[in-house]
Scaffold this motif. Sequence first.
Motif, PDB file in Angstrom:
ATOM      1  N   LEU A  42       0.833  -1.202   0.000  1.00  0.00           N
ATOM      2  CA  LEU A  42       0.000   0.000   0.000  1.00  0.00           C
ATOM      3  C   LEU A  42       0.869   1.254   0.000  1.00  0.00           C
ATOM      4  O   LEU A  42       0.624   2.200  -0.769  1.00  0.00           O
ATOM      5  CB  LEU A  42      -0.924  -0.019   1.215  1.00  0.00           C
ATOM      6  CG  LEU A  42      -1.811   1.215   1.422  1.00  0.00           C
ATOM      7  CD1 LEU A  42      -2.770   1.383   0.241  1.00  0.00           C
ATOM      8  CD2 LEU A  42      -2.582   1.111   2.730  1.00  0.00           C
ATOM      9  N   LEU A  43       1.890   1.260   0.833  1.00  0.00           N
ATOM     10  CA  LEU A  43       2.783   2.414   0.899  1.00  0.00           C
ATOM     11  C   LEU A  43       3.562   2.598  -0.407  1.00  0.00           C
ATOM     12  O   LEU A  43       3.869   3.720  -0.804  1.00  0.00           O
ATOM     13  CB  LEU A  43       3.758   2.250   2.064  1.00  0.00           C
ATOM     14  CG  LEU A  43       3.150   2.264   3.469  1.00  0.00           C
ATOM     15  CD1 LEU A  43       4.221   1.999   4.512  1.00  0.00           C
ATOM     16  CD2 LEU A  43       2.451   3.589   3.750  1.00  0.00           C
ATOM     17  N   LEU A  44       3.879   1.490  -1.058  1.00  0.00           N
ATOM     18  CA  LEU A  44       4.570   1.570  -2.340  1.00  0.00           C
ATOM     19  C   LEU A  44       3.696   2.277  -3.363  1.00  0.00           C
ATOM     20  O   LEU A  44       4.162   3.149  -4.111  1.00  0.00           O
ATOM     21  CB  LEU A  44       4.932   0.165  -2.823  1.00  0.00           C
ATOM     22  CG  LEU A  44       5.735   0.077  -4.120  1.00  0.00           C
ATOM     23  CD1 LEU A  44       7.141   0.650  -3.934  1.00  0.00           C
ATOM     24  CD2 LEU A  44       5.829  -1.370  -4.594  1.00  0.00           C
ATOM     25  N   ARG A  45       2.427   1.923  -3.393  1.00  0.00           N
ATOM     26  CA  ARG A  45       1.499   2.576  -4.329  1.00  0.00           C
ATOM     27  C   ARG A  45       1.324   4.049  -3.999  1.00  0.00           C
ATOM     28  O   ARG A  45       1.064   4.867  -4.889  1.00  0.00           O
ATOM     29  CB  ARG A  45       0.148   1.859  -4.307  1.00  0.00           C
ATOM     30  CG  ARG A  45       0.178   0.462  -4.936  1.00  0.00           C
ATOM     31  CD  ARG A  45      -1.216  -0.085  -5.164  1.00  0.00           C
ATOM     32  NE  ARG A  45      -1.912  -0.395  -3.917  1.00  0.00           N
ATOM     33  CZ  ARG A  45      -1.831  -1.568  -3.306  1.00  0.00           C
ATOM     34  NH1 ARG A  45      -1.068  -2.532  -3.798  1.00  0.00           N
ATOM     35  NH2 ARG A  45      -2.501  -1.783  -2.183  1.00  0.00           N
ATOM     36  N   TRP A  52       9.964  -2.758  -3.439  1.00  0.00           N
ATOM     37  CA  TRP A  52       9.604  -3.858  -2.548  1.00  0.00           C
ATOM     38  C   TRP A  52       9.757  -5.195  -3.255  1.00  0.00           C
ATOM     39  O   TRP A  52       9.338  -5.363  -4.398  1.00  0.00           O
ATOM     40  CB  TRP A  52       8.161  -3.718  -2.042  1.00  0.00           C
ATOM     41  CG  TRP A  52       7.873  -4.703  -0.959  1.00  0.00           C
ATOM     42  CD1 TRP A  52       7.120  -5.834  -1.059  1.00  0.00           C
ATOM     43  CD2 TRP A  52       8.371  -4.669   0.375  1.00  0.00           C
ATOM     44  NE1 TRP A  52       7.117  -6.519   0.141  1.00  0.00           N
ATOM     45  CE2 TRP A  52       7.880  -5.820   1.047  1.00  0.00           C
ATOM     46  CE3 TRP A  52       9.194  -3.785   1.080  1.00  0.00           C
ATOM     47  CZ2 TRP A  52       8.189  -6.093   2.370  1.00  0.00           C
ATOM     48  CZ3 TRP A  52       9.492  -4.057   2.398  1.00  0.00           C
ATOM     49  CH2 TRP A  52       8.986  -5.205   3.030  1.00  0.00           C
ATOM     50  N   PHE A  53      10.393  -6.130  -2.551  1.00  0.00           N
ATOM     51  CA  PHE A  53      10.551  -7.491  -3.030  1.00  0.00           C
ATOM     52  C   PHE A  53       9.630  -8.374  -2.184  1.00  0.00           C
ATOM     53  O   PHE A  53       9.919  -8.610  -1.015  1.00  0.00           O
ATOM     54  CB  PHE A  53      11.999  -7.956  -2.910  1.00  0.00           C
ATOM     55  CG  PHE A  53      12.956  -7.184  -3.769  1.00  0.00           C
ATOM     56  CD1 PHE A  53      13.264  -7.627  -5.046  1.00  0.00           C
ATOM     57  CD2 PHE A  53      13.547  -6.013  -3.308  1.00  0.00           C
ATOM     58  CE1 PHE A  53      14.144  -6.920  -5.845  1.00  0.00           C
ATOM     59  CE2 PHE A  53      14.431  -5.303  -4.099  1.00  0.00           C
ATOM     60  CZ  PHE A  53      14.727  -5.759  -5.374  1.00  0.00           C
ATOM     61  N   SER A  54       8.556  -8.819  -2.783  1.00  0.00           N
ATOM     62  CA  SER A  54       7.520  -9.500  -2.003  1.00  0.00           C
ATOM     63  C   SER A  54       7.819 -10.976  -1.793  1.00  0.00           C
ATOM     64  O   SER A  54       8.244 -11.682  -2.706  1.00  0.00           O
ATOM     65  CB  SER A  54       6.161  -9.369  -2.697  1.00  0.00           C
ATOM     66  OG  SER A  54       5.180 -10.070  -1.971  1.00  0.00           O
ATOM     67  N   GLY A  55       7.552 -11.426  -0.559  1.00  0.00           N
ATOM     68  CA  GLY A  55       7.663 -12.844  -0.221  1.00  0.00           C
ATOM     69  C   GLY A  55       6.310 -13.453   0.089  1.00  0.00           C
ATOM     70  O   GLY A  55       6.245 -14.526   0.701  1.00  0.00           O
ATOM     71  N   ILE A  56       5.245 -12.775  -0.334  1.00  0.00           N
ATOM     72  CA  ILE A  56       3.900 -13.299  -0.069  1.00  0.00           C
ATOM     73  C   ILE A  56       3.757 -14.683  -0.704  1.00  0.00           C
ATOM     74  O   ILE A  56       4.013 -14.861  -1.894  1.00  0.00           O
ATOM     75  CB  ILE A  56       2.825 -12.332  -0.591  1.00  0.00           C
ATOM     76  CG1 ILE A  56       2.761 -11.085   0.309  1.00  0.00           C
ATOM     77  CG2 ILE A  56       1.458 -13.002  -0.652  1.00  0.00           C
ATOM     78  CD1 ILE A  56       1.778 -10.037  -0.142  1.00  0.00           C
ATOM     79  N   GLY A  57       3.337 -15.637   0.100  1.00  0.00           N
ATOM     80  CA  GLY A  57       3.202 -17.013  -0.357  1.00  0.00           C
ATOM     81  C   GLY A  57       4.391 -17.891  -0.020  1.00  0.00           C
ATOM     82  O   GLY A  57       4.353 -19.099  -0.226  1.00  0.00           O
ATOM     83  N   GLN A  58       5.460 -17.269   0.536  1.00  0.00           N
ATOM     84  CA  GLN A  58       6.661 -18.018   0.895  1.00  0.00           C
ATOM     85  C   GLN A  58       6.991 -17.892   2.384  1.00  0.00           C
ATOM     86  O   GLN A  58       8.067 -18.298   2.817  1.00  0.00           O
ATOM     87  CB  GLN A  58       7.863 -17.506   0.079  1.00  0.00           C
ATOM     88  CG  GLN A  58       7.683 -17.608  -1.417  1.00  0.00           C
ATOM     89  CD  GLN A  58       8.836 -17.003  -2.210  1.00  0.00           C
ATOM     90  OE1 GLN A  58       8.667 -16.607  -3.342  1.00  0.00           O
ATOM     91  NE2 GLN A  58      10.008 -16.925  -1.601  1.00  0.00           N
ATOM     92  N   GLU A  59       6.065 -17.363   3.165  1.00  0.00           N
ATOM     93  CA  GLU A  59       6.361 -17.041   4.560  1.00  0.00           C
ATOM     94  C   GLU A  59       6.745 -18.254   5.393  1.00  0.00           C
ATOM     95  O   GLU A  59       7.499 -18.123   6.370  1.00  0.00           O
ATOM     96  CB  GLU A  59       5.155 -16.361   5.217  1.00  0.00           C
ATOM     97  CG  GLU A  59       4.836 -14.980   4.669  1.00  0.00           C
ATOM     98  CD  GLU A  59       3.837 -14.997   3.530  1.00  0.00           C
ATOM     99  OE1 GLU A  59       3.335 -13.927   3.179  1.00  0.00           O
ATOM    100  OE2 GLU A  59       3.573 -16.105   2.996  1.00  0.00           O
ATOM    101  N   GLU A 259       8.014  -5.248  -7.327  1.00  0.00           N
ATOM    102  CA  GLU A 259       6.635  -4.926  -7.704  1.00  0.00           C
ATOM    103  C   GLU A 259       6.507  -4.320  -9.094  1.00  0.00           C
ATOM    104  O   GLU A 259       5.515  -4.525  -9.777  1.00  0.00           O
ATOM    105  CB  GLU A 259       6.009  -4.008  -6.649  1.00  0.00           C
ATOM    106  CG  GLU A 259       5.703  -4.724  -5.349  1.00  0.00           C
ATOM    107  CD  GLU A 259       4.806  -5.934  -5.549  1.00  0.00           C
ATOM    108  OE1 GLU A 259       3.702  -5.795  -6.107  1.00  0.00           O
ATOM    109  OE2 GLU A 259       5.222  -7.038  -5.154  1.00  0.00           O
ATOM    110  N   ALA A 260       7.533  -3.585  -9.524  1.00  0.00           N
ATOM    111  CA  ALA A 260       7.454  -2.974 -10.849  1.00  0.00           C
ATOM    112  C   ALA A 260       7.474  -4.005 -11.968  1.00  0.00           C
ATOM    113  O   ALA A 260       7.037  -3.736 -13.086  1.00  0.00           O
ATOM    114  CB  ALA A 260       8.601  -1.980 -11.031  1.00  0.00           C
TER     115      ALA A 260
END
Length: 668
Positions: A42-45, A52-59, A259-260
Amino acid sequence: MDKSVTSSKVIKFEPKSCDKETKLQLYRRMLKPRMIEEKMLLLLRQGKISKWFSGIGQEAIAAGVTAALNKDEYILPMHRNLGVFTGRDIPLHRLFSQWQGKASGFTKGRDRSFHFGTQEFNIIGMISHLGPQMGVADGIALGNLLKKNNKVTAVFTGEGGTSEGDFHEALNVASVWNLPVVFCIENNGYGLSTPTSEQFKCGDLASRGKGYGMESHIIDGNNIIEVYEKVSAIANEIRENPKPVLIEFKTFRRRGHEEASGTKYVPQDLMDYWEERDPLTNYQGYLLEEELLSESCINDLKNEIKKEIDAHLKIAFEEDVVTADLQKELSDVYKSHDFEEVNPSSTKKEMRLIDAISQSLRQSMEKHDDLVIMGQDIAEYGGVFKITEGFVETFGKERVRNTPICESAIVSAAMGLSINGIKSVMEMQFADFVSSGFNPIVNLLAKSHYRWGQTADVVVRMPCGAGVGAGPFHSQTNEAWFTKTPGLKVVYPAFPSDAAGLLAAAINDPNPVLFFEHKALYRSIREEVSEDYFTLPIGKAKLLRGGNDVTIITFGASVHWALDTLSEMSEVNADLIDLRSLNPLDTKTIFESVKKTGKAIILQEDSMFGGVASDISALIMENCFEYLDAAVKRTASLESPIPFAGVLEDQYLPKSRFKEDLEQLLAY
């Protein structure tokens, strides 16, 4: 999160040892980084963070591995392992400040995202060149092995990183040395946009462990129970029976590389498949089924974490932007330390350069009882130049370590030893071979103190130079590769006593030092040298001769060429400066001499363009111009690789041209 997805449909959770409290803690360990990530997106947007390098789904991987290790054991995560940092209870405002480049972060605004380490929390972050991370883990694990402290080290990489040479070097070293390290591969399907089918041919990356005689496992990276219990069992085993273990965690990257990048290159059915296997929603469903968790508990926990995130974001947002302090930026490139001056004794003995280096190294091994030396063939064989001959008998194979032929992994391991509080000296068999270990020298050793305050207490010995008919790959004098890199010190002695005293000082220095030793001088130069331990200050040149006609500035074998030339020109009264150290450079001695003589010539063995002489010439022009009676002159080797045949090597080297250049300058 969709609570309709339950474990009974997708992921089977079959705990063997987890009690209720552990199960709930594992849930919290996954939920917290997920909620932080959702806030960061959200803050990125909103433009409040830059990337941001997302790890969603790998936690489950980061959370499970971190839970399985003790807090005093090192973890080396990647940029998608937020759960490692939250699992070690780092105050969130410090993480948020780090991501905003503020002073309360871990790098004082000098690096971004997860490119940092912290000794306080035993976390060592990566650099963008991902491969050396594995070798650093080797070094930390080696330190644990030497300390016999029964600790394990865990290091992460992605499936893409397993194609890098550093990965294979690190696995080989760990296997040969039986290092207590867990190599964690997050096989998440894509290296940026390149699928695994285009990255490697083997069916499972875990099979690569077999090639190195290493135990390996495949774990469902989305099953937090499986991750935690299996890694716990492996860690417990190797604490008692040190050995490396390779684990491949099967998972998926459900967002872009960053994210980009987006995810348009991912087939939708593949995305759907892995979304159904979300580690958090599935585990939450399991806990609800087992009545270990209720909806109200979930809401309470979310509210608690949300309040923590918001409170710490407020702290980070209200923190002032980092202040640009020129003096601090420059002073933090190197770790300051008090030079320990030990004067030479009156008891002296004639020694060759090679003998003086060997004696100094041996005395430092005695002074620092945990100092480790590493290199190819340095143990029983004594090194190709026999400098460490007899060291194994005195200090043992734990401290005098033959290495496989893998310069990059050993430099990285030296960095790991430093992180674990142990000094090391690495011998490049030939300075030419440093190109195979260039990355960790200039990006890990050189930058770590500036980036996050971590010293690289490493000396890299560099046998170098021409004049011995060794050809293009065993004759280079490549000091200029490193004088360009802030954070490195470069020492280049020409005499036995200087070599002994400066090597001792280099080993005492907590900063990384490249110590150049000219091969042609090893057995050709003799001098009276103190038989007792002594040190000389790094960064102080030596005035070998005094005169008013001209200033000659040189170092290494070129010092002796200059001496030979002056012996043929008895009418010339020259200031002859032996630099001894190239970084730091003794500009004070240079400038004082040039202001006195009005003329300067710089002699170097390296080829002309881009060499050290060019920078010294520029410094003289900028600082002594009004004192000069002639343009500064440089003499250097030809702009070609170093040839093998004697007549060609003689033509290549500047020795034969120096006298003519000096005469021209004097006649100006």
